[in-house]
Write an enzyme that holds these catalytic residues in place. Structure first.
Site, PDB file in Angstrom:
ATOM      1  N   ARG A   1      75.619  60.723  20.444  1.00 59.26           N
ATOM      2  CA  ARG A   1      74.437  60.109  19.801  1.00 59.26           C
ATOM      3  C   ARG A   1      74.829  59.419  18.485  1.00 59.26           C
ATOM      4  O   ARG A   1      74.115  59.486  17.483  1.00 59.26           O
ATOM      5  CB  ARG A   1      73.355  61.151  19.504  1.00 59.26           C
ATOM      6  CG  ARG A   1      72.750  61.808  20.716  1.00 59.26           C
ATOM      7  CD  ARG A   1      71.914  60.827  21.535  1.00 59.26           C
ATOM      8  NE  ARG A   1      71.197  61.480  22.606  1.00 59.26           N
ATOM      9  CZ  ARG A   1      71.698  61.722  23.824  1.00 59.26           C
ATOM     10  NH1 ARG A   1      72.945  61.358  24.116  1.00 59.26           N
ATOM     11  NH2 ARG A   1      70.964  62.308  24.745  1.00 59.26           N
TER      12      ARG A   1
ATOM     13  N   GLU B   1      67.349  63.104  15.643  1.00 59.06           N
ATOM     14  CA  GLU B   1      67.893  61.976  16.415  1.00 59.06           C
ATOM     15  C   GLU B   1      67.026  60.745  16.168  1.00 59.06           C
ATOM     16  O   GLU B   1      67.509  59.610  16.112  1.00 59.06           O
ATOM     17  CB  GLU B   1      67.895  62.331  17.908  1.00 59.06           C
ATOM     18  CG  GLU B   1      68.406  61.194  18.771  1.00 59.06           C
ATOM     19  CD  GLU B   1      68.256  61.432  20.271  1.00 59.06           C
ATOM     20  OE1 GLU B   1      68.770  62.430  20.789  1.00 59.06           O
ATOM     21  OE2 GLU B   1      67.620  60.583  20.914  1.00 59.06           O
TER      22      GLU B   1
ATOM     23  N   SER C   1      64.104  63.441  22.821  1.00 55.79           N
ATOM     24  CA  SER C   1      64.595  64.525  21.956  1.00 55.79           C
ATOM     25  C   SER C   1      64.388  64.131  20.495  1.00 55.79           C
ATOM     26  O   SER C   1      64.850  63.066  20.080  1.00 55.79           O
ATOM     27  CB  SER C   1      66.088  64.763  22.177  1.00 55.79           C
ATOM     28  OG  SER C   1      66.355  65.064  23.518  1.00 55.79           O
TER      29      SER C   1
HETATM   30  P1  FAD Z   1      64.469  51.473  18.976  1.00 54.21           P
HETATM   31  O1  FAD Z   1      63.804  52.795  18.965  1.00 54.21           O
HETATM   32  O2  FAD Z   1      63.609  50.260  18.800  1.00 54.21           O
HETATM   33  O3  FAD Z   1      65.639  51.440  17.895  1.00 54.21           O
HETATM   34  C1  FAD Z   1      66.562  52.496  17.848  1.00 54.21           C
HETATM   35  C2  FAD Z   1      67.618  52.160  16.780  1.00 54.21           C
HETATM   36  O4  FAD Z   1      68.404  51.047  17.175  1.00 54.21           O
HETATM   37  C3  FAD Z   1      67.013  51.756  15.436  1.00 54.21           C
HETATM   38  O5  FAD Z   1      67.871  52.233  14.435  1.00 54.21           O
HETATM   39  C4  FAD Z   1      67.027  50.236  15.471  1.00 54.21           C
HETATM   40  O6  FAD Z   1      67.052  49.661  14.180  1.00 54.21           O
HETATM   41  C5  FAD Z   1      68.306  49.985  16.221  1.00 54.21           C
HETATM   42  N1  FAD Z   1      68.317  48.754  17.022  1.00 54.21           N
HETATM   43  C6  FAD Z   1      67.454  48.429  18.029  1.00 54.21           C
HETATM   44  N2  FAD Z   1      67.814  47.270  18.585  1.00 54.21           N
HETATM   45  C7  FAD Z   1      68.924  46.832  17.923  1.00 54.21           C
HETATM   46  C8  FAD Z   1      69.757  45.675  18.031  1.00 54.21           C
HETATM   47  N3  FAD Z   1      69.536  44.726  18.948  1.00 54.21           N
HETATM   48  N4  FAD Z   1      70.794  45.536  17.158  1.00 54.21           N
HETATM   49  C9  FAD Z   1      71.036  46.500  16.225  1.00 54.21           C
HETATM   50  N5  FAD Z   1      70.282  47.612  16.076  1.00 54.21           N
HETATM   51  C10 FAD Z   1      69.240  47.772  16.917  1.00 54.21           C
HETATM   52  N6  FAD Z   1      68.046  58.673  24.489  1.00 54.21           N
HETATM   53  C11 FAD Z   1      69.183  59.085  25.087  1.00 54.21           C
HETATM   54  O7  FAD Z   1      70.286  58.799  24.603  1.00 54.21           O
HETATM   55  N7  FAD Z   1      69.145  59.815  26.228  1.00 54.21           N
HETATM   56  C12 FAD Z   1      67.990  60.165  26.844  1.00 54.21           C
HETATM   57  O8  FAD Z   1      68.006  60.819  27.876  1.00 54.21           O
HETATM   58  C13 FAD Z   1      66.775  59.738  26.235  1.00 54.21           C
HETATM   59  N8  FAD Z   1      65.577  60.077  26.776  1.00 54.21           N
HETATM   60  C14 FAD Z   1      64.431  59.644  26.200  1.00 54.21           C
HETATM   61  C15 FAD Z   1      63.201  59.987  26.813  1.00 54.21           C
HETATM   62  C16 FAD Z   1      62.011  59.536  26.273  1.00 54.21           C
HETATM   63  C17 FAD Z   1      60.711  59.906  26.947  1.00 54.21           C
HETATM   64  C18 FAD Z   1      62.010  58.737  25.104  1.00 54.21           C
HETATM   65  C19 FAD Z   1      60.728  58.208  24.544  1.00 54.21           C
HETATM   66  C20 FAD Z   1      63.222  58.421  24.473  1.00 54.21           C
HETATM   67  C21 FAD Z   1      64.440  58.879  25.015  1.00 54.21           C
HETATM   68  N9  FAD Z   1      65.682  58.593  24.419  1.00 54.21           N
HETATM   69  C22 FAD Z   1      66.843  58.978  25.038  1.00 54.21           C
HETATM   70  C23 FAD Z   1      65.744  57.836  23.159  1.00 54.21           C
HETATM   71  C24 FAD Z   1      65.681  56.300  23.371  1.00 54.21           C
HETATM   72  O9  FAD Z   1      65.342  56.008  24.690  1.00 54.21           O
HETATM   73  C25 FAD Z   1      67.019  55.628  23.039  1.00 54.21           C
HETATM   74  O10 FAD Z   1      67.417  55.926  21.734  1.00 54.21           O
HETATM   75  C26 FAD Z   1      66.963  54.113  23.210  1.00 54.21           C
HETATM   76  O11 FAD Z   1      68.246  53.550  23.123  1.00 54.21           O
HETATM   77  C27 FAD Z   1      66.061  53.456  22.171  1.00 54.21           C
HETATM   78  O12 FAD Z   1      65.883  52.118  22.549  1.00 54.21           O
HETATM   79  P2  FAD Z   1      64.832  51.190  21.815  1.00 54.21           P
HETATM   80  O13 FAD Z   1      65.078  49.781  22.286  1.00 54.21           O
HETATM   81  O14 FAD Z   1      63.477  51.709  21.996  1.00 54.21           O
HETATM   82  O15 FAD Z   1      65.326  51.317  20.317  1.00 54.21           O
HETATM   83  N1  EPU Z   2      66.436  74.601  27.022  1.00 55.35           N
HETATM   84  C1  EPU Z   2      65.673  75.598  26.443  1.00 55.35           C
HETATM   85  N2  EPU Z   2      64.344  75.356  26.262  1.00 55.35           N
HETATM   86  C2  EPU Z   2      63.748  74.186  26.643  1.00 55.35           C
HETATM   87  C3  EPU Z   2      64.531  73.167  27.245  1.00 55.35           C
HETATM   88  C4  EPU Z   2      65.883  73.410  27.410  1.00 55.35           C
HETATM   89  O1  EPU Z   2      66.158  76.648  26.107  1.00 55.35           O
HETATM   90  O2  EPU Z   2      62.539  74.039  26.424  1.00 55.35           O
HETATM   91  C5  EPU Z   2      67.888  74.835  27.172  1.00 55.35           C
HETATM   92  C6  EPU Z   2      68.284  75.278  28.575  1.00 55.35           C
HETATM   93  O3  EPU Z   2      69.294  76.236  28.446  1.00 55.35           O
HETATM   94  C7  EPU Z   2      68.862  74.016  29.184  1.00 55.35           C
HETATM   95  C8  EPU Z   2      69.484  73.339  27.970  1.00 55.35           C
HETATM   96  O4  EPU Z   2      68.596  73.630  26.902  1.00 55.35           O
HETATM   97  O5  EPU Z   2      69.841  74.298  30.156  1.00 55.35           O
HETATM   98  C9  EPU Z   2      69.657  71.839  28.108  1.00 55.35           C
HETATM   99  O6  EPU Z   2      68.393  71.255  28.434  1.00 55.35           O
HETATM  100  P1  EPU Z   2      68.303  69.777  29.041  1.00 55.35           P
HETATM  101  O7  EPU Z   2      69.179  69.668  30.252  1.00 55.35           O
HETATM  102  O8  EPU Z   2      66.873  69.430  29.208  1.00 55.35           O
HETATM  103  O9  EPU Z   2      68.973  68.869  27.949  1.00 55.35           O
HETATM  104  P2  EPU Z   2      68.836  68.778  26.367  1.00 55.35           P
HETATM  105  O10 EPU Z   2      70.122  69.234  25.762  1.00 55.35           O
HETATM  106  O11 EPU Z   2      67.590  69.404  25.877  1.00 55.35           O
HETATM  107  C10 EPU Z   2      69.897  66.423  26.322  1.00 55.35           C
HETATM  108  C11 EPU Z   2      69.614  65.121  25.651  1.00 55.35           C
HETATM  109  C12 EPU Z   2      68.566  64.354  26.430  1.00 55.35           C
HETATM  110  C13 EPU Z   2      69.084  64.101  27.843  1.00 55.35           C
HETATM  111  C14 EPU Z   2      69.390  65.441  28.499  1.00 55.35           C
HETATM  112  C15 EPU Z   2      70.059  65.268  29.843  1.00 55.35           C
HETATM  113  C16 EPU Z   2      70.081  65.421  23.301  1.00 55.35           C
HETATM  114  C17 EPU Z   2      69.525  65.574  21.936  1.00 55.35           C
HETATM  115  N3  EPU Z   2      69.182  65.328  24.288  1.00 55.35           N
HETATM  116  O12 EPU Z   2      68.722  67.189  26.226  1.00 55.35           O
HETATM  117  O13 EPU Z   2      68.369  63.103  25.793  1.00 55.35           O
HETATM  118  O14 EPU Z   2      68.141  63.397  28.611  1.00 55.35           O
HETATM  119  O15 EPU Z   2      70.310  66.183  27.669  1.00 55.35           O
HETATM  120  O16 EPU Z   2      71.359  64.826  29.662  1.00 55.35           O
HETATM  121  O17 EPU Z   2      71.294  65.367  23.471  1.00 55.35           O
HETATM  122  C18 EPU Z   2      67.129  62.013  24.078  1.00 55.35           C
HETATM  123  O18 EPU Z   2      68.214  61.847  23.510  1.00 55.35           O
HETATM  124  O19 EPU Z   2      66.054  61.573  23.636  1.00 55.35           O
HETATM  125  C19 EPU Z   2      67.099  62.755  25.336  1.00 55.35           C
HETATM  126  C20 EPU Z   2      65.981  63.044  26.001  1.00 55.35           C
END
Ligand code: FAD
Ligand code: EPU
Length: 337
Positions: free
Chosen positions: A165, A333, A237
């Site tokens: 991240r 994050e 997250s």
């Molecule tokens: P924004 O939120 O608009 O911006 C994020 C950052 O990037 C800001 O600092 C912004 O200034 C910068 N930025 C944006 N565009 C540019 C550009 N073109 N050039 C330079 N800087 C820029 N993230 C994960 O890694 N894994 C996940 O599994 C995951 N699951 C998610 C689930 C949900 C339901 C939600 C809502 C979010 C999740 N995220 C996850 C977080 C998010 O999806 C990512 O961080 C994504 O990359 C954000 O994209 P955005 O275009 O919305 O960026």
């Molecule tokens: N867990 C709990 N309680 C909960 C949920 C999870 O104890 O309510 C524990 C369980 O042991 C589970 C572990 O956490 O096995 C991991 O959970 P999960 O697989 O849901 O993943 P996470 O670590 O919570 C991360 C990323 C997610 C990404 C998933 C899958 C971060 C901060 N988050 O979540 O990314 O989708 O793994 O790879 O690294 C995001 O960045 O926004 C995001 C959603």
């Protein structure tokens, strides 16, 4: 010169669904329009925020400056050799549309990153990752406008210094580059990554074996755990999973033998922040219009009508309790504005 909106609404550009506004807002569709915009002498004085789709941002207030939302579109196949392809994608393409398109074309490698909200342009910023794959694993290079040197640059893997991240864009180059295009190296031959959690079991249950089957399984897993931002405002997250020294980890394990962990390189362990939050009693807890998601404690939800400040205050309480109970400082994050 492109049109610059005054007092632009950002409600549709942040997945918390907050009623926030930007003093100025512009969406340049190419690098020429972007560079001209940045030359404007009045706009140059203002604070700047680059916005993708706002799925990793929390606005506590209106933004008293210029919001630039890069508008570069397009998917271009640059190279095809033997078993690999190199594809250049515009920053404004929606991430999951790009993933779906790539799998449909038989360009493989992004399946595990299905359904992550946001734009392609922001994917390198925090090196998005899910289900055992990170952006860095499929990344080739990117193009960005360098606001310091005032020209277009090409940054390779090494220059971006990706981590969990993390990347140069969140640290030493914070605020320096506006990413216009991202270039990916993908495979023609499927190589499914099935090591994370229950992914393999779910794929077998679905009797699937193709990258498109894997994409569907990932989408189902995500839908079963994470709230849909169009119904419940959230940014995924809210905190990163913390890395803790093995000695601290061992102490935690004495008291909580069940603590889940992921060994990391070196002397550290990654502990799921969701588990720490759950153990401090915050899972599914709600204060007014803000709460943690009942099936994923790491996700903070706007249940409707919350302010950015209320969401921030809620996150502070979680930070304090986790620190007090475990001596671990969680790091957000989500980018707080
Ligand atoms: P924004 O939120 O608009 O911006 C994020 C950052 O990037 C800001 O600092 C912004 O200034 C910068 N930025 C944006 N565009 C540019 C550009 N073109 N050039 C330079 N800087 C820029 N993230 C994960 O890694 N894994 C996940 O599994 C995951 N699951 C998610 C689930 C949900 C339901 C939600 C809502 C979010 C999740 N995220 C996850 C977080 C998010 O999806 C990512 O961080 C994504 O990359 C954000 O994209 P955005 O275009 O919305 O960026
Ligand atoms: N867990 C709990 N309680 C909960 C949920 C999870 O104890 O309510 C524990 C369980 O042991 C589970 C572990 O956490 O096995 C991991 O959970 P999960 O697989 O849901 O993943 P996470 O670590 O919570 C991360 C990323 C997610 C990404 C998933 C899958 C971060 C901060 N988050 O979540 O990314 O989708 O793994 O790879 O690294 C995001 O960045 O926004 C995001 C959603």
């Amino acid at each position: 010169m492109i049109h610059v909106h005054q007092d632009g609404p950002l409600k549709d550009f942040n997945t918390f669904g907050l009623e926030t506004r930007a003093k100025r807002y512009a969406r340049p569709v190419d690098v020429k329009a972007l560079s001209e915009l940045l030359e404007d002498k009045d706009l140059r004085q203002m604070p700047l925020l680059v916005l993708g789709e706002g799925s990793n941002i929390l606005f506590r207030n209106n933004f008293d400056g210029l919001v630039i939302q890069p508008g570069m579109k397009g998917i271009e196949l640059l190279e095809e050799n033997g078993e690999e392809l190199v594809v250049k994608v515009g920053a404004a393409e929606n991430w999951d549309h790009w993933v779906e398109y790539s799998v449909e074309q038989g360009w493989y490698g992004l399946e595990n990153l299905s359904l992550i909200p946001g734009s392609v342009g922001s994917s390198p910023v925090q090196n998005i990752g899910a289900y055992g794959v990170e952006l860095k694993d499929r990344f080739e290079w990117l193009e960005a406008w360098d606001m310091q040197e005032k020209h277009l640059v090409k940054l390779d893997h090494k220059a971006c210094a990706f981590g969990y991240r993390d990347s140069i864009f969140k640290r030493e180059a914070l605020g320096r580059y506006i990413i216009s295009h991202v270039v990916f190296r993908l495979n023609k031959k499927p190589e499914l990554q099935l090591d994370y959690g229950n992914v393999k079991d779910e794929l077998m249950k679905a009797k699937g074996s193709s990258p498109m089957d894997l994409r569907k399984v990932i989408i189902n897993i995500r839908n079963s755990k994470l709230p849909d931002p169009s119904q419940f405002g959230n940014a995924g997250s809210f905190f990163k999973n913390p890395m803790v020294d093995r000695t601290i980890f061992k102490c935690i394990r004495v008291e909580y033998p069940e603590v889940p962990f992921f060994p990391n390189d070196g002397n550290q362990m990654k502990i799921p922040a969701a588990w720490l939050i759950e153990k401090t009693g915050w899972k599914g807890k709600r204060i007014g219009k803000v709460g943690t998601w009942p099936s994923q404690a790491l996700v903070i939800v706007n249940y409707g009508g919350a302010t950015g400040q209320e969401i921030f205050d809620f996150s502070e309480k979680i930070l304090e309790d986790v620190d007090q109970q475990f001596g671990i400082s969680l790091e957000r994050e989500v980018k707080v504005i």
